[in-house]
Scaffold this active site. Structure first.
Site, PDB file in Angstrom:
ATOM      1  N   LYS A   1      48.256  16.372  27.722  1.00 33.90           N
ATOM      2  CA  LYS A   1      47.450  15.205  27.348  1.00 33.90           C
ATOM      3  C   LYS A   1      48.186  13.896  27.655  1.00 33.90           C
ATOM      4  CE  LYS A   1      47.063  16.233  22.906  1.00 33.90           C
ATOM      5  NZ  LYS A   1      47.930  17.430  22.852  1.00 33.90           N
TER       6      LYS A   1
ATOM      7  N   ARG B   1      43.037  14.821  14.990  1.00 34.01           N
ATOM      8  CA  ARG B   1      43.616  16.165  14.962  1.00 34.01           C
ATOM      9  C   ARG B   1      43.063  16.997  13.814  1.00 34.01           C
ATOM     10  NH1 ARG B   1      48.909  14.801  17.832  1.00 34.01           N
ATOM     11  NH2 ARG B   1      50.081  16.719  18.010  1.00 34.01           N
TER      12      ARG B   1
ATOM     13  N   ARG C   1      60.914  20.647  27.941  1.00 36.61           N
ATOM     14  CA  ARG C   1      60.563  19.231  28.131  1.00 36.61           C
ATOM     15  C   ARG C   1      61.732  18.337  27.741  1.00 36.61           C
ATOM     16  NH1 ARG C   1      55.171  16.801  25.414  1.00 36.61           N
ATOM     17  NH2 ARG C   1      56.214  17.258  23.443  1.00 36.61           N
TER      18      ARG C   1
ATOM     19  N   ARG D   1      63.092  16.402  22.151  1.00 34.85           N
ATOM     20  CA  ARG D   1      62.535  16.017  20.859  1.00 34.85           C
ATOM     21  C   ARG D   1      62.850  17.092  19.822  1.00 34.85           C
ATOM     22  NH1 ARG D   1      56.340  14.443  22.137  1.00 34.85           N
ATOM     23  NH2 ARG D   1      56.137  15.668  20.245  1.00 34.85           N
TER      24      ARG D   1
ATOM     25  N   ARG E   1      53.806  24.209  15.366  1.00 44.14           N
ATOM     26  CA  ARG E   1      52.820  23.216  15.824  1.00 44.14           C
ATOM     27  C   ARG E   1      51.586  23.916  16.396  1.00 44.14           C
ATOM     28  NH1 ARG E   1      56.270  19.876  19.887  1.00 44.14           N
ATOM     29  NH2 ARG E   1      54.460  18.530  20.133  1.00 44.14           N
TER      30      ARG E   1
HETATM   31  P1  AMP Z   1      52.528  14.598  19.536  1.00 49.94           P
HETATM   32  O1  AMP Z   1      53.502  13.730  20.260  1.00 49.94           O
HETATM   33  O2  AMP Z   1      51.101  14.188  19.761  1.00 49.94           O
HETATM   34  O3  AMP Z   1      52.736  16.075  19.816  1.00 49.94           O
HETATM   35  O4  AMP Z   1      52.797  14.376  17.962  1.00 49.94           O
HETATM   36  C1  AMP Z   1      54.034  14.667  17.385  1.00 49.94           C
HETATM   37  C2  AMP Z   1      53.886  14.864  15.880  1.00 49.94           C
HETATM   38  O5  AMP Z   1      53.368  13.666  15.299  1.00 49.94           O
HETATM   39  C3  AMP Z   1      52.902  15.960  15.466  1.00 49.94           C
HETATM   40  O6  AMP Z   1      53.489  17.241  15.459  1.00 49.94           O
HETATM   41  C4  AMP Z   1      52.526  15.491  14.065  1.00 49.94           C
HETATM   42  O7  AMP Z   1      53.563  15.756  13.122  1.00 49.94           O
HETATM   43  C5  AMP Z   1      52.463  13.973  14.239  1.00 49.94           C
HETATM   44  N1  AMP Z   1      51.116  13.519  14.639  1.00 49.94           N
HETATM   45  C6  AMP Z   1      50.745  12.943  15.820  1.00 49.94           C
HETATM   46  N2  AMP Z   1      49.444  12.656  15.832  1.00 49.94           N
HETATM   47  C7  AMP Z   1      48.967  13.059  14.616  1.00 49.94           C
HETATM   48  C8  AMP Z   1      47.678  13.049  14.014  1.00 49.94           C
HETATM   49  N3  AMP Z   1      46.589  12.568  14.659  1.00 49.94           N
HETATM   50  N4  AMP Z   1      47.557  13.539  12.761  1.00 49.94           N
HETATM   51  C9  AMP Z   1      48.620  14.018  12.086  1.00 49.94           C
HETATM   52  N5  AMP Z   1      49.855  14.079  12.600  1.00 49.94           N
HETATM   53  C10 AMP Z   1      50.031  13.603  13.857  1.00 49.94           C
END
Ligand code: AMP
Length: 216
Positions: A13, A88, A127, A160, A171
């Site tokens: 994404k 989400r 990554r 990360r 996740r």
């Molecule tokens: P991402 O970079 O999108 O994979 O997000 C990393 C982490 O941020 C996720 O594993 C969640 O802990 C948190 N996070 C990001 N977006 C959301 C969301 N819309 N709702 C809840 N937690 C989020």
């Protein structure tokens, strides 16, 4: 264009959203990036979110919705946006609907990037991200020509905390339980589009442009 990108962590994404942003001058809104910035700078949002993020759990809806309400108020959103990582959960999707209707806006499409879990684990555990500019690399199929430094800005590349295998698996299970229900949520509203997986000849960006009739 106002687009939501839906898909498991590691589906691509972020990379796709960046390509759309640079080619079509649309704001790229990544809740993950906004949260990581808040964690780095130690804001109250960041301090509440860190523990959830490190363990791969979702940050509570009320924090995310407050953050997004603030973000939609910024000027760059008026020309359109790509939402990457939001919504989400079903409550987040419902909150998005009301925020957009207050702004008299609607979504053009919700695009699902489908990917199997083992591909996600293989991809994410390799990554690496640039600490300075956020550029994304992969040890397996997109290594930096400069080793552990960024090709673009010479920043340090790092893994990360949530890209370690046990957290990735957590996740993924969160994705299946809390985010996957959004597929039928948006299917019922008639806005869900499934993006075919990348093949040798066509990139995800090209498929998306064709699917949504965006002028390349
Ligand atoms: P991402 O970079 O999108 O994979 O997000 C990393 C982490 O941020 C996720 O594993 C969640 O802990 C948190 N996070 C990001 N977006 C959301 C969301 N819309 N709702 C809840 N937690 C989020």
């Amino acid at each position: 264009m106002r687009i939501v990108l839906l898909g498991a962590p590691g589906a691509g994404k972020g990379t796709l959203a960046e390509q759309i942003r640079s080619k079509h001058a649309t704001a790229h809104i990544s809740t993950g990036d906004i949260l990581r910035d808040n964690v780095r700078t130690g804001t109250p949002f960041g301090m509440q979110a860190k523990e959830y993020m490190d363990s791969g759990r979702l940050v509570p809806d009320h924090i995310i919705v407050a953050m997004m309400r603030e973000r939609f108020g910024e000027k760059d959103c008026t020309a359109g946006f790509i939402l990457d990582g939001f919504p989400r959960t079903v409550p987040q999707a419902t909150a998005l609907e009301s925020m957009l209707s207050e702004l008299k806006l609607s979504l053009d499409a919700v695009v699902l990037l489908d990917i199997d879990d083992e591909t996600v684990v293989r991809r994410l555990s390799r990554r690496r991200v640039c600490r300075s500019c956020g550029a994304i690399y992969n040890l397996a199929f997109k290594p930096s020509a400069k080793g552990d430094r960024c090709e673009l800005c010479d920043g340090e590349l790092y893994q990360r905390d949530d890209d370690h295998e046990s957290v990735i698996r957590n996740r993924l299970s969160v994705y299946h339980q809390q985010t996957k229900p959004l597929v039928s949520f948006y299917e019922e509203k008639g806005v869900l589009r499934r993006l075919p997986p990348e093949d040798g000849g066509t990139t995800l960006l090209e498929s998306l442009e064709k699917m949504l009739g965006m002028v390349p």
